[in-house]
Design an enzyme around this catalytic site. Structure first.
Site, PDB file in Angstrom:
ATOM      1  N   HIS A   1      -2.923  -2.843   8.083  1.00  0.00           N
ATOM      2  CA  HIS A   1      -4.062  -3.152   7.208  1.00  0.00           C
ATOM      3  C   HIS A   1      -4.711  -1.849   6.755  1.00  0.00           C
ATOM      4  O   HIS A   1      -4.938  -0.960   7.569  1.00  0.00           O
ATOM      5  CB  HIS A   1      -5.074  -4.011   7.969  1.00  0.00           C
ATOM      6  CG  HIS A   1      -6.356  -4.233   7.243  1.00  0.00           C
ATOM      7  ND1 HIS A   1      -6.450  -5.014   6.104  1.00  0.00           N
ATOM      8  CD2 HIS A   1      -7.606  -3.757   7.474  1.00  0.00           C
ATOM      9  CE1 HIS A   1      -7.702  -5.012   5.687  1.00  0.00           C
ATOM     10  NE2 HIS A   1      -8.423  -4.253   6.497  1.00  0.00           N
TER      11      HIS A   1
ATOM     12  N   HIS B   1       0.766  -1.245   0.000  1.00  0.00           N
ATOM     13  CA  HIS B   1       0.000   0.000   0.000  1.00  0.00           C
ATOM     14  C   HIS B   1       0.800   1.300   0.000  1.00  0.00           C
ATOM     15  O   HIS B   1       0.201   2.359  -0.163  1.00  0.00           O
ATOM     16  CB  HIS B   1      -0.954   0.015   1.198  1.00  0.00           C
ATOM     17  CG  HIS B   1      -1.925  -1.115   1.196  1.00  0.00           C
ATOM     18  ND1 HIS B   1      -2.873  -1.284   0.199  1.00  0.00           N
ATOM     19  CD2 HIS B   1      -2.089  -2.160   2.050  1.00  0.00           C
ATOM     20  CE1 HIS B   1      -3.580  -2.371   0.452  1.00  0.00           C
ATOM     21  NE2 HIS B   1      -3.117  -2.924   1.567  1.00  0.00           N
TER      22      HIS B   1
END
Length: 150
Positions: free
Chosen positions: A145, A38
């Site tokens: 996350h 990410h």
């Protein structure tokens, strides 16, 4: 009791593929895997960027969002007020300002020939954070996350 075993076996068979989709490479910490998936300070073309992720998992990931910011800046979000995550845990944190990001979506192909479309976004994000593991950067909490995009 005899009826329970086949049901348990069926549940395990059906649950197995779901677990694989959310698993991370065990030789990486969750924070390092988050960074690989990410964090992308400079935007890359989705096909190229996603190949790095797909090489770890050996399949075409259907969707992925890259935050165009540093790991340090994203980790700083972990110091903000905790909020409830989608999974009802209380370890999520929302960014205080929007960031540029790229959303990559699988359009065709089978691994390793995965093809993606890209959408540029400027949005807030929510990350789940946990205490660092030994090989993680020495922050109080680290992102593990990407929970949602707002």
């Amino acid at each position: 009791m005899v009826l329970c075993f086949p049901l348990l076996l069926l549940l395990l068979v059906l649950w197995g593929p779901v677990c694989l989709l959310h698993a991370w490479p065990k030789h990486l910490t969750r924070a390092h895997w988050f960074e690989i998936q990410h964090i992308q300070p400079s935007p890359l073309q989705c096909n190229r960027a996603m190949s790095g992720i797909n090489n770890y998992t050996q399949h075409c990931k259907h969707q992925n969002t890259f935050l165009h910011d540093s790991f340090q800046n994203v980790a700083a979000v972990c110091d903000l007020l905790s909020i409830i995550c989608k999974n009802r845990q209380h370890n999520c944190h929302q960014s205080s300002k929007p960031v540029n990001m790229t959303d990559c979506r699988l359009t065709s192909g089978k691994y390793p020939q995965c093809r993606y479309s890209a959408a540029g976004l400027y949005k807030f994000f929510i990350v789940a954070c946990d205490p660092p593991q030994k090989s993680d950067p020495p922050y109080k909490l680290v992102p593990v996350h990407l929970d949602s995009i707002l």
